[in-house]
Design an enzyme around this catalytic site. Structure first.
Site, PDB file in Angstrom:
ATOM      1  CG  ASN A  12      -1.706   1.243   1.389  1.00 12.87           C
ATOM      2  OD1 ASN A  12      -1.922   1.969   0.421  1.00 12.87           O
ATOM      3  ND2 ASN A  12      -2.160   1.529   2.605  1.00 12.87           N
ATOM      4  CE  LYS A  14       0.482   3.530   4.847  1.00 14.13           C
ATOM      5  NZ  LYS A  14       0.136   3.597   6.236  1.00 14.13           N
ATOM      6  CG  HIS A  98      -5.814   1.856   5.028  1.00 11.29           C
ATOM      7  ND1 HIS A  98      -5.384   2.773   5.958  1.00 11.29           N
ATOM      8  CD2 HIS A  98      -4.794   0.994   4.838  1.00 11.29           C
ATOM      9  CE1 HIS A  98      -4.132   2.463   6.302  1.00 11.29           C
ATOM     10  NE2 HIS A  98      -3.757   1.381   5.638  1.00 11.29           N
ATOM     11  CD  GLU A 100      -2.840   5.457   6.679  1.00  9.62           C
ATOM     12  OE1 GLU A 100      -2.856   5.531   5.437  1.00  9.62           O
ATOM     13  OE2 GLU A 100      -1.862   5.031   7.317  1.00  9.62           O
ATOM     14  CD  GLU A 170      -3.706  -2.726   7.260  1.00  6.86           C
ATOM     15  OE1 GLU A 170      -2.580  -2.981   6.815  1.00  6.86           O
ATOM     16  OE2 GLU A 170      -4.307  -1.673   7.014  1.00  6.86           O
ATOM     17  N   GLY A 176       2.246   2.022  10.673  1.00  5.48           N
ATOM     18  CA  GLY A 176       3.182   3.135  10.531  1.00  5.48           C
ATOM     19  C   GLY A 176       3.872   3.525  11.828  1.00  5.48           C
ATOM     20  CB  SER A 215       5.077  -2.038  11.819  1.00  2.00           C
ATOM     21  OG  SER A 215       4.612  -0.726  12.100  1.00  2.00           O
TER      22      SER A 215
HETATM   23  C1  PEP Z   1      -0.858   0.022   5.847  1.00  2.00           C
HETATM   24  O1  PEP Z   1      -0.789   1.129   5.358  1.00  2.00           O
HETATM   25  O2  PEP Z   1      -1.825  -0.701   5.578  1.00  2.00           O
HETATM   26  C2  PEP Z   1       0.211  -0.436   6.736  1.00  2.00           C
HETATM   27  C3  PEP Z   1       0.105  -1.627   7.288  1.00  2.00           C
HETATM   28  O3  PEP Z   1       1.249   0.427   6.931  1.00  2.00           O
HETATM   29  P1  PEP Z   1       2.671   0.068   7.622  1.00  2.00           P
HETATM   30  O4  PEP Z   1       3.154  -1.217   7.011  1.00  2.00           O
HETATM   31  O5  PEP Z   1       3.553   1.228   7.287  1.00  2.00           O
HETATM   32  O6  PEP Z   1       2.425  -0.075   9.086  1.00  2.00           O
END
Ligand code: PEP
Length: 258
Positions: A12, A14, A98, A100, A170, A176, A215
């Site tokens: 992803n 973003k 997501h 976000e 998630e 992040g 992460s």
């Molecule tokens: C994500 O954006 O879905 C995500 C898991 O980000 P990160 O791997 O940076 O934590």
């Protein structure tokens, strides 16, 4: 006998990468993942990169997904992009819900209840993201949150199509932040999600893919991807570099521990 689920590793991006940067990326990624067997690979890219990435990835094993879509095929929704438009560009899938988008843009479970079946109807593969906040985990509220999201967001998906939805677990506190769910936390939550799908349909529970996101890095990918109920990863930050993303794809290949 348990269904054989092909793992999926999805990156992803973003809101990162201009078209030129995206082109440079895909040229670096393709040779690094072309010989990794038994794992599907997708990049979820900004709208402005979609057409270029669809063209550049054509004929390769890398699929191109969008990061959001509107549920209606067209209409007076300024700034939105429809499922019809995504299909027209040739994308194979779309990330929905997501955290976000839920937190920063007011994405609701009501909208997701329409978006998920709309994506399926249009032939796109949805990745539905669910997960708890840090305070929900601390208050032992994780199961309630996951139950509510799975119930509400999949309410309009018929049982026979449930397995076509990929679910990404998630934990929001792990996105992040560099904080990763422990293997035990991830496995427990993901087995719970599979059981929730099983409450609707046992066959779908066996076949549905559940990804871990939060992460994921080359250093922790093998452990997370080796867990019983983990069928791949949704990778944010570490997917921005084609080398580290390719290492995570490698860790997702069945002979690497799945
Ligand atoms: C994500 O954006 O879905 C995500 C898991 O980000 P990160 O791997 O940076 O934590």
């Amino acid at each position: 006998m348990a269904a054989a689920r092909t793992p999926l590793v999805a990156g992803n991006w973003k809101m990162y990468k201009t078209e030129a940067q995206a082109e440079e990326y895909i040229q670096a990624l393709l040779p690094r993942v072309s010989s990794v067997d038994g794992v599907e690979v997708a990049i979820c890219v900004p709208f402005t990169d979609l057409r270029a990435m669809v063209d550049s990835a054509r004929g390769s094993r890398v699929e191109v997904y969008a990061q959001n879509m509107h549920q209606e095929p067209e209409g007076p929704f300024t700034g939105e992009v429809s499922v019809t438009m995504l299909s027209d560009v040739g994308v194979q899938g779309v990330v929905l819900g997501h955290s976000e988008r839920r937190a920063c843009f007011g994405e609701t479970d009501r909208a997701l209840a329409l978006k998920v079946p709309a994506a399926l109807e249009a032939g796109l593969r949805p990745i539905l993201c669910v997960g708890e906040t840090e305070s929900e985990r601390e208050n032992d509220d994780t199961d309630r949150k996951l139950r509510q999201q799975i119930k509400d967001d999949l309410v309009n998906v018929p049982n026979e199509r449930l397995a076509e939805v990929t679910i990404a677990y998630e934990p929001i506190w792990a996105i992040g932040t560099g904080k990763v769910a422990t293997a035990e936390q991830a496995q427990e939550a993901m087995a719970f999600i599979r059981a929730l799908v099983g409450d609707r349909d046992a066959q779908a529970a066996d076949a549905v893919r559940i990804l871990y996101g939060g992460s994921v890095k080359p250093e922790n990918a093998a452990e997370l991807l080796g867990l019983a109920d983990v069928d791949g990863a949704l990778v944010g930050g570490a997917s921005l570099d084609p080398r580290s993303f390719a290492q995570i794809v490698q860790a997702g290949a069945p002979n690497e521990g799945l």
